[in-house]
Scaffold this motif. Structure first.
Motif, PDB file in Angstrom:
ATOM      1  N   GLN A 145     -64.084   5.529  22.077  1.00 41.28           N
ATOM      2  CA  GLN A 145     -64.084   6.422  23.311  1.00 41.28           C
ATOM      3  C   GLN A 145     -62.382   7.326  23.595  1.00 41.28           C
ATOM      4  OE1 GLN A 145     -64.818   4.451  26.994  1.00 41.28           O
ATOM      5  NE2 GLN A 145     -64.237   6.865  28.281  1.00 41.28           N
ATOM      6  N   GLN A 146     -61.665   6.020  22.787  1.00 40.26           N
ATOM      7  CA  GLN A 146     -59.717   7.407  23.430  1.00 40.26           C
ATOM      8  C   GLN A 146     -59.740   8.022  21.917  1.00 40.26           C
ATOM      9  OE1 GLN A 146     -57.887   3.599  23.335  1.00 40.26           O
ATOM     10  NE2 GLN A 146     -57.304   3.328  25.027  1.00 40.26           N
ATOM     11  N   ASN A 147     -60.376   7.847  20.743  1.00 41.08           N
ATOM     12  CA  ASN A 147     -60.331   8.887  19.691  1.00 41.08           C
ATOM     13  C   ASN A 147     -61.031   9.892  19.846  1.00 41.08           C
ATOM     14  OD1 ASN A 147     -57.941   6.959  18.412  1.00 41.08           O
ATOM     15  ND2 ASN A 147     -60.765   6.538  17.105  1.00 41.08           N
ATOM     16  N   SER A 148     -61.780   9.304  20.569  1.00 42.46           N
ATOM     17  CA  SER A 148     -63.024  11.084  20.944  1.00 42.46           C
ATOM     18  C   SER A 148     -62.491  12.123  22.048  1.00 42.46           C
ATOM     19  CB  SER A 148     -64.100  10.954  21.223  1.00 42.46           C
ATOM     20  OG  SER A 148     -65.119   9.352  20.706  1.00 42.46           O
ATOM     21  N   GLN A 149     -62.132  11.150  22.942  1.00 45.40           N
ATOM     22  CA  GLN A 149     -60.775  12.394  24.528  1.00 45.40           C
ATOM     23  C   GLN A 149     -60.109  12.810  23.737  1.00 45.40           C
ATOM     24  OE1 GLN A 149     -59.645   9.812  26.912  1.00 45.40           O
ATOM     25  NE2 GLN A 149     -59.096  11.226  28.684  1.00 45.40           N
ATOM     26  N   LEU A 150     -59.106  11.948  23.261  1.00 45.96           N
ATOM     27  CA  LEU A 150     -57.902  12.924  21.969  1.00 45.96           C
ATOM     28  C   LEU A 150     -58.440  13.322  21.826  1.00 45.96           C
ATOM     29  CD1 LEU A 150     -55.069  12.309  22.485  1.00 45.96           C
ATOM     30  CD2 LEU A 150     -55.182  10.908  20.679  1.00 45.96           C
ATOM     31  N   ALA A 151     -59.470  13.807  19.955  1.00 42.43           N
ATOM     32  CA  ALA A 151     -60.089  14.854  19.471  1.00 42.43           C
ATOM     33  C   ALA A 151     -60.853  15.953  19.982  1.00 42.43           C
ATOM     34  CB  ALA A 151     -61.207  14.060  18.699  1.00 42.43           C
ATOM     35  N   SER A 152     -61.471  15.493  21.366  1.00 43.24           N
ATOM     36  CA  SER A 152     -61.881  17.078  21.977  1.00 43.24           C
ATOM     37  C   SER A 152     -60.967  17.087  22.588  1.00 43.24           C
ATOM     38  CB  SER A 152     -62.750  16.424  23.498  1.00 43.24           C
ATOM     39  OG  SER A 152     -61.758  15.874  24.387  1.00 43.24           O
ATOM     40  N   GLU A 153     -59.218  16.547  23.429  1.00 46.36           N
ATOM     41  CA  GLU A 153     -58.693  17.213  23.897  1.00 46.36           C
ATOM     42  C   GLU A 153     -57.641  18.410  23.006  1.00 46.36           C
ATOM     43  OE1 GLU A 153     -55.682  14.640  25.703  1.00 46.36           O
ATOM     44  OE2 GLU A 153     -57.442  14.009  26.974  1.00 46.36           O
ATOM     45  N   GLU A 171     -64.099  12.121  13.567  1.00 45.51           N
ATOM     46  CA  GLU A 171     -63.669  11.760  12.030  1.00 45.51           C
ATOM     47  C   GLU A 171     -62.550  11.427  11.341  1.00 45.51           C
ATOM     48  OE1 GLU A 171     -66.479  11.012   8.555  1.00 45.51           O
ATOM     49  OE2 GLU A 171     -66.877  12.938   9.677  1.00 45.51           O
ATOM     50  N   LEU A 172     -62.674  13.031  11.092  1.00 39.36           N
ATOM     51  CA  LEU A 172     -60.646  13.806  11.305  1.00 39.36           C
ATOM     52  C   LEU A 172     -59.926  12.998  12.074  1.00 39.36           C
ATOM     53  CD1 LEU A 172     -59.677  15.567   8.930  1.00 39.36           C
ATOM     54  CD2 LEU A 172     -59.763  16.888  10.380  1.00 39.36           C
ATOM     55  N   LEU A 173     -59.562  13.018  12.611  1.00 39.51           N
ATOM     56  CA  LEU A 173     -58.747  12.285  13.592  1.00 39.51           C
ATOM     57  C   LEU A 173     -58.518  10.904  13.370  1.00 39.51           C
ATOM     58  CD1 LEU A 173     -56.467  12.316  15.538  1.00 39.51           C
ATOM     59  CD2 LEU A 173     -58.079  12.355  17.372  1.00 39.51           C
ATOM     60  N   GLY A 174     -59.653   9.570  12.622  1.00 41.33           N
ATOM     61  CA  GLY A 174     -59.514   8.419  13.202  1.00 41.33           C
ATOM     62  C   GLY A 174     -58.893   8.492  10.759  1.00 41.33           C
ATOM     63  N   HIS A 175     -59.473   9.190  10.521  1.00 44.29           N
ATOM     64  CA  HIS A 175     -59.232   8.531   9.273  1.00 44.29           C
ATOM     65  C   HIS A 175     -57.425   9.460   9.232  1.00 44.29           C
ATOM     66  CE1 HIS A 175     -62.606   8.119   6.881  1.00 44.29           C
ATOM     67  NE2 HIS A 175     -63.149   8.723   7.668  1.00 44.29           N
TER      68      HIS A 175
END
Length: 199
Positions: free
Chosen positions: A66-74, A80-84
């Motif tokens: 959820q934090q990754n998705s929030q950060l990515a949207s910000e 997925e790219l952010l995670g990699h």
């Protein structure tokens, strides 16, 4: 059950009062630089600070989906790219250690490969243990998987912008060559398929 637990807890606390009285918290500082303990955890240092404590925040060291998705949207980025990208950053120090031990090198097309000269390294016997070799193989697989996805996503973004196929091939080649261009002194790299050199 609660009574037994309370009695057990009270006996531990009151039975060890002397130990609690002598308990001293060491001085601490908050820093974003690696401590000796952190360096040892990632394999860069073998000496621990005497009586040192390592405190880490779950939120800062490994974010949730959820934090990754929030950060990515910000920042307007694919989660997925952010995670990699985070995975590549996380494994960076371990990859560096394997390179310095001459166990791996930069191959063609942005792929890490097992160094064909690894058996000549003084560190080679250390990696003959099955657990160490499995970790090395896992790191190679994870890094290569993430690198490929990051490159593919960047090329895909440029394709959406209407770039021509020739431009996309050049972009892919340039993105792949970034890794070889960043090889440090003493590390191996593949100058052409099957031909390796040491920087």
């Amino acid at each position: 059950m609660k009574l037994r637990l309370t009695i057990l807890l009270a006996s531990i606390i009151f039975g060890n009062c002397q130990a609690l009285i002598n308990f001293k918290v060491p001085p601490f500082t908050i820093t974003n630089a690696q401590t000796a303990a952190e360096k040892q955890m990632v394999g860069e240092d073998r000496e621990l600070e005497k009586d040192g404590w390592l405190v880490s925040s779950i939120q800062s060291s490994s974010g949730s989906r959820q934090q990754n998705s929030q950060l990515a949207s910000e920042i307007g980025q694919d989660p997925e790219l952010l995670g990699h990208q985070k995975r590549l950053l996380y494994l960076e120090s371990e990859v560096k250690r394997y390179k310095l031990h001459n166990m791996i090198g930069e191959g063609q097309a942005g792929i890490l490969k097992f160094n064909p000269f690894a058996s000549q390294s003084p560190f080679y016997p250390e990696y003959e243990f099955p657990a160490k070799r499995k970790r090395l193989d896992d790191v190679l697989r994870l890094v290569n998987e993430s690198r490929k996805l990051v490159i593919d996503k960047q090329v895909e973004e440029e394709k959406k912008k209407g770039r021509k196929e020739e431009e996309l091939r050049t972009l892919r080649l340039n993105l792949s060559e970034v890794y070889i261009k960043n090889v440090s002194k003493g590390e191996y790299y593949e100058i052409s398929p099957g031909k390796w050199e040491k920087m």
